[in-house]
Design a protein around this motif. Structure first.
Motif: not given
Length: 292
Positions: A20-41
């Protein structure tokens, strides 16, 4: 670029491995849920997900894990003035569809890679507007339970009631009125199936009134832009439940034909197949993105 500042108190527990973080953009920050691809996939792509009216990034919680194991990084965001993303309290012009679409393009630029774009309901119409401004950041567009133009007459009446109420009552007072009418999922309140009543209340109170009024008006006045979208050189996917009171399923069928889109109807689901039937929904999404 993303900041490391955490997003406080999620409405529901995040998916396994998500950040959970804030995506910082040129138009402000947006609350994000960011799920990476698991290791090995093997990574296969990145997906940007936009929620619908009165919704939030948590509406996609149940999709993250089945999509990441298929190789897709999932980034779900609260839009401007939605839940944990900031926005003006009373300036409705900040929530014009063109402004929200430009936010999406800024989010795509911040993520820095070609994206599969997905929007649910209102989020689908915002996604469509972004693609019509500039399709180059995107690899495909998926519209979940998001129709060609304005919502059904019955939903227009409900949205108008909410907008009129927001004009004279505070968000807290409106929440009380919603509860007096019945469970939130039955009267157009926050998305069902996610969190207890206190968590739903916090999510409702996080929305900016001007955002709800402005986007509610958009839902009731949106023109048919399917012909414009059909001219965009992207693969399209129209996905819905088997029943939908917001846009009739037959209308979504016709839109898919006009777009020459892949069409998926998820059995046992209604307006939110991402919550009603997340596993078959995730499977259909990944199968579409996997296609050449």
């Amino acid at each position: 670029m993303t900041s490391s500042a955490p997003v406080p108190r999620p409405a529901v527990p995040p998916p396994p491995g998500a950040r959970l973080h804030r995506l910082r953009t040129a138009r402000g920050e947006f609350a994000a849920v960011d799920s990476p691809v698991p290791s090995g996939i093997e990574p296969r792509g990145v997906v940007l997900m936009l929620p619908g009216f009165t919704g939030s990034k948590e509406d996609f919680t149940l999709l993250h894990e089945p999509l990441t194991v298929r190789g897709y990084r999932v980034v779900a965001l609260d839009g401007r003035g939605q839940y944990e993303s900031d926005g003006p309290e009373s300036d409705e012009s900040a929530y014009a569809q063109d402004e929200l679409a430009k936010d999406v393009l800024a989010q795509a630029a911040a993520l820095g890679t070609p994206l599969h774009l997905l929007g649910h309901s209102l989020g689908g119409q915002i996604a469509r507007a972004a693609v019509l401004i500039d399709h180059s950041p995107f690899r495909s567009l998926t519209l979940i339970s998001s129709g060609p133009a304005q919502v059904s007459d019955s939903q227009q009446q409900r949205v108008k009631l909410l907008r009129d109420t927001l004009a004279v009552l505070t968000m807290t007072e409106v929440w009380g009125a919603i509860l007096a009418m019945g469970p939130p999922e039955e009267v157009g309140g926050p998305a069902r199936g996610l969190g207890d009543m206190d968590q739903l209340r916090r999510r409702w109170l996080g929305n900016k009134p001007a955002q709800l009024i402005a986007t509610g008006r958009q839902l009731c006045t949106e023109p048919d832009r399917v012909a414009e979208l059909a001219a965009v050189p992207l693969p399209f996917h129209v996905l819905s439940g088997a029943r939908d009171d917001t846009w009739p399923v037959t209308l979504l069928d016709d839109m898919a034909v006009r777009l020459k889109a892949r069409r998926t109807v998820v059995a046992g689901a209604e307006h939110s197949p991402n919550m009603d039937q997340p596993l078959p929904t995730a499977r259909a999404l990944a199968d579409f993105w996997d296609a050449p």
